[in-house]
Every structure is written in structure tokens, then in C-alpha cells.
Design an enzyme around this catalytic site. Structure first.
Site, PDB file in Angstrom:
ATOM      1  CG  ASN A   1      -1.147  12.013  -3.972  1.00 51.23           C
ATOM      2  OD1 ASN A   1      -1.173  12.730  -4.956  1.00 51.23           O
ATOM      3  ND2 ASN A   1      -1.794  10.858  -3.924  1.00 51.23           N
TER       4      ASN A   1
ATOM      5  CB  SER B   1       0.869   8.518   0.836  1.00 53.81           C
ATOM      6  OG  SER B   1       0.380   9.647   0.138  1.00 53.81           O
TER       7      SER B   1
ATOM      8  CB  ALA C   1      -2.889  -0.952  -4.670  1.00 46.37           C
TER       9      ALA C   1
ATOM     10  CB  SER D   1      -1.058  -0.417  -8.095  1.00 41.69           C
ATOM     11  OG  SER D   1      -1.644   0.868  -8.078  1.00 41.69           O
ATOM     12  CD1 TRP D   2      -8.468   1.252  -6.902  1.00 39.18           C
ATOM     13  CD2 TRP D   2      -7.427   0.049  -5.357  1.00 39.18           C
ATOM     14  NE1 TRP D   2      -9.317   1.133  -5.820  1.00 39.18           N
ATOM     15  CE2 TRP D   2      -8.700   0.398  -4.856  1.00 39.18           C
ATOM     16  CE3 TRP D   2      -6.585  -0.735  -4.552  1.00 39.18           C
ATOM     17  CZ2 TRP D   2      -9.154   0.008  -3.602  1.00 39.18           C
ATOM     18  CZ3 TRP D   2      -7.039  -1.127  -3.297  1.00 39.18           C
ATOM     19  CH2 TRP D   2      -8.304  -0.757  -2.834  1.00 39.18           C
TER      20      TRP D   2
ATOM     21  CE  LYS E   1      -7.116   9.814  -1.781  1.00 38.42           C
ATOM     22  NZ  LYS E   1      -6.007   8.860  -1.864  1.00 38.42           N
TER      23      LYS E   1
END
Length: 354
Positions: free
Chosen positions: A273, A271, A157, A18-19, A208
Site C-alpha cells: 500500500n 508495504s 507475510a 502469501s499470508w 490502515k
């Protein structure tokens, strides 16, 4: 001084997750860009569909973006002038060692060893607890002429691929890396800031994710926005303590790759996470969540981060609580109670000393 009026670059983005796909899309709006995928089937699908149907479904990719599954072809695409080329690594932490070894072998054969290289992965290597720059050093050492850095910041992304505004930080000891990344991406919807604090930028991007899992657990338990704010703030102190022990600068954590990325990942609806934490807080088992196809770097690197911190004598209470919930069978509310029961302490500059 950073400038954005450099001639057109030729850019190879290695890794079509994705990124990697998002950055390739952004770069291709300004410069000739090729996205390298590991498999021929994925490269063919990207070329035909003009969409990354697995990682960024529904996002149309620019017509100018090219694709290949041949690493030699991707490197040949860069041309013969390393000062007009850039390699962006979109591979995960686990793939850093192998891809850097390949580049260290292939770039000198092309006279392109001076090509700036920037990686974008966030996290710790699972087995060694190394950050990406440490993996690179272990893989290729101080290879003469090679200039590397890290690109990070608060960014999803999908939004970058869609051309929505984003601010990122490139960190490197090499000015030509900063110049190349700025020329490649800065302008229109992307703003690029420069730093020399590689360990600080990497630490922010790594820890993070763990703190975001904690915030998701808190939200899943319906503990309220006060609790989330406390976790973000104390998580920032945790991140700073850890970073200082690895040679980072404290002010880095007040910037995009520290506070900025932490706030986004701990609160954003995209997110992964935070999503894992929400599911845990709501009572689902980690194995069931992961079996459903959800991936989260905070889960993968939490234990490695804690082990590395312990080896340095650094206290990470929130990370320790996340590990207890994810891997030791501790109930989420029990972990929260343990955090709340910690001794009172002074907040301030002494709080972040390693």
C-alpha cells in the site's frame, strides 16, 4: 484464561497466497498442518518446490507442511474431534462469502461444525462495503455451533514465513476460537494476544491500508517525516471514529491491530500500500502501477470505506483525499493542500466521537 499447553492440533489453512502460506509455515512448526490451494498446479508446485514461488519466492517452507487442492481432503485432514482442530482462512475479502458457504455445507456432514474458524483478510467488500464478520453473518447466519473470529496485527507475510518475531491479535466472542489460535501459533517467534472486539480489530486492518497509501503519496512528494507522522496520527483518529460508529471499542485502536498495524503498513519497506502511494506521489498513474502487477488492498477498498462512512455520517478526510487522487484525477499536491486548508479544531477525546 488463555493457555498454550493444549495437545497437538490439526490445522487446515485454506488459501495459499502469501499470508495463508506464511501462517501455514508458522503453524506447521508446532502442529500437523495442511495448506489448501485452489489449483492442482499450485498445490503440486508447493509440494515439489517446498516454496511458494509466486507469492513468497525464496522462502523455504517447513518439511512437515502438507499441501492439497482438494477441499474435502483438507477438511478430512482435521480428523473427527473439533476441539483438536482449527481452520485458518487465508482467502481475500472477495472470497469470504463462497468459502464460508462451503464450510457451512461440508463441516456438519463430518460432525465438525464446532471446529474453530479464524479469518485473516483485511478490508471492506468492494460492492457492499461490509467487513469480513458481516460477510460471514450474511453468508451463513448464526449457524448453530459455528465459532468464528479474526486474526490480525502488524505483520508482513515474508517475515512470518521466515520465522521472525511477530505479535498478533485474535478476536472472537467464542473462547474456544481464542484458545485454538493461541495453541496453534503462540510461542517461539509468534506472540498472540486475545480480544473480543471483532469490529475494532477488523476496522484497524481495513482502514490502515488506505492511510498507508496516503503516507506513501506524502513520501513520494518528499513532504518529509513530519507530514508522515501527522498522517499516521490523524489517520488513527479517522480509524477510531469509524470504528466507534460500528460498535468497536476505542482502546482497540491503541493496540496491535490499530496503531501497530498502521505504523507498520505506513512505514515498512515491504508495504504494498505504501509502495503504491510512493509511485502516485512520484507522478505515475494508478492504472500503470496496477498493470505492473502491484496489488494493494487500500486501493481496492478505499471507495467502499468512504461510502460506508458517509452512510454513517462519519468524516474521513484522509480517506476522501486518497479517493480523490486515485479515482477522480485530483493531483496529489492539490489533495494535500485541501487537507491543510481544513478548519482548525481541538484534538482530544471529542475528536473521535462518531
Amino acid at each position: 484464561m488463555v493457555t498454550t499447553n493444549a495437545p497437538s492440533l490439526r490445522i487446515a489453512v485454506l488459501g495459499a497466497g502469501s499470508w495463508g502460506t506464511a501462517l501455514a509455515a508458522a503453524a506447521s512448526r508446532r502442529h500437523p498442518t495442511l495448506l489448501w490451494a485452489r489449483g492442482a498446479a499450485q498445490a503440486a508446485s508447493l509440494s515439489i518446490e517446498r516454496e511458494n514461488t509466486r507469492y513468497l519466492p525464496g522462502v523455504a517452507l517447513p518439511a512437515a507442511l502438507r499441501f492439497s487442492a482438494d477441499l474435502d481432503q483438507a477438511l478430512d485432514f482435521l480428523g473427527t474431534d473439533p476441539d483438536q482442530a482449527l481452520i485458518i482462512l487465508g482467502v481475500p475479502v472477495a472470497g469470504m462469502s463462497s468459502i464460508m458457504a462451503e464450510l457451512a455445507l461440508r463441516l456438519p456432514l463430518r460432525g465438525m461444525i464446532r471446529t474453530p474458524i479464524v479469518w485473516t483478510c483485511k478490508g471492506f467488500e468492494t460492492d457492499s462495503a461490509r467487513l469480513p464478520h458481516e460477510i460471514v453473518h450474511a453468508s451463513v447466519g448464526e449457524l448453530a455451533g459455528m465459532a468464528c473470529g479474526v486474526l490480525s496485527g502488524p505483520s508482513f507475510a515474508r517475515e512470518v514465513a521466515q520465522g521472525l518475531p511477530v505479535a498478533l491479535t485474535v478476536a472472537s466472542r467464542h473462547e474456544r476460537v481464542i484458545r485454538a489460535v493461541t495453541a496453534a501459533l503462540h510461542g517461539a517467534a509468534v506472540r498472540v494476544y486475545a480480544s473480543q472486539d471483532v469490529p475494532g480489530v477488523e476496522m484497524g486492518g481495513a482502514l490502515k491500508n488506505v492511510i498507508a497509501v496516503a503516507c506513501g503519496i506524502s513520501d513520494g512528494l518528499a513532504l518529509g517525516t513530519n507530514a508522515r507522522a501527522a498522517l499516521i496520527t490523524r489517520g488513527l483518529a479517522e480509524m477510531t471514529r469509524f470504528g466507534l460508529a460500528l460498535g468497536a471499542r476505542a482502546d482497540t485502536f491503541a493496540g496491535l491491530t490499530g496503531l501497530g498495524d498502521l505504523v507498520l503498513t505506513a512505514t515498512g519497506e515491504l508495504s504494498r500500500n505504501r509502495r503504491v502511494g510512493l509511485e502516485i506521489g512520484a507522478g505515475r498513474k494508478l492504472d500503470d502501477i496496477l498493470a505492473s502487477g502491484v496489488t494493494a488492498e487500500g486501493v481496492r477498498c478505499a471507495r467502499a470505506a468512504l461510502a460506508r462512512a458517509h452512510s454513517l455520517g462519519v468524516e474521513l478526510p484522509i480517506t476522501e483525499a486518497v479517493c480523490a487522487v486515485l479515482f477522480e484525477g485530483v493531483a496529489p499536491m492539490t489533495a494535500v493542500s485541501a487537507l491543510l486548508a481544513r478548519e482548525a479544531r481541538q484534538e482530544g477525546s471529542t475528536d473521535v466521537q462518531p
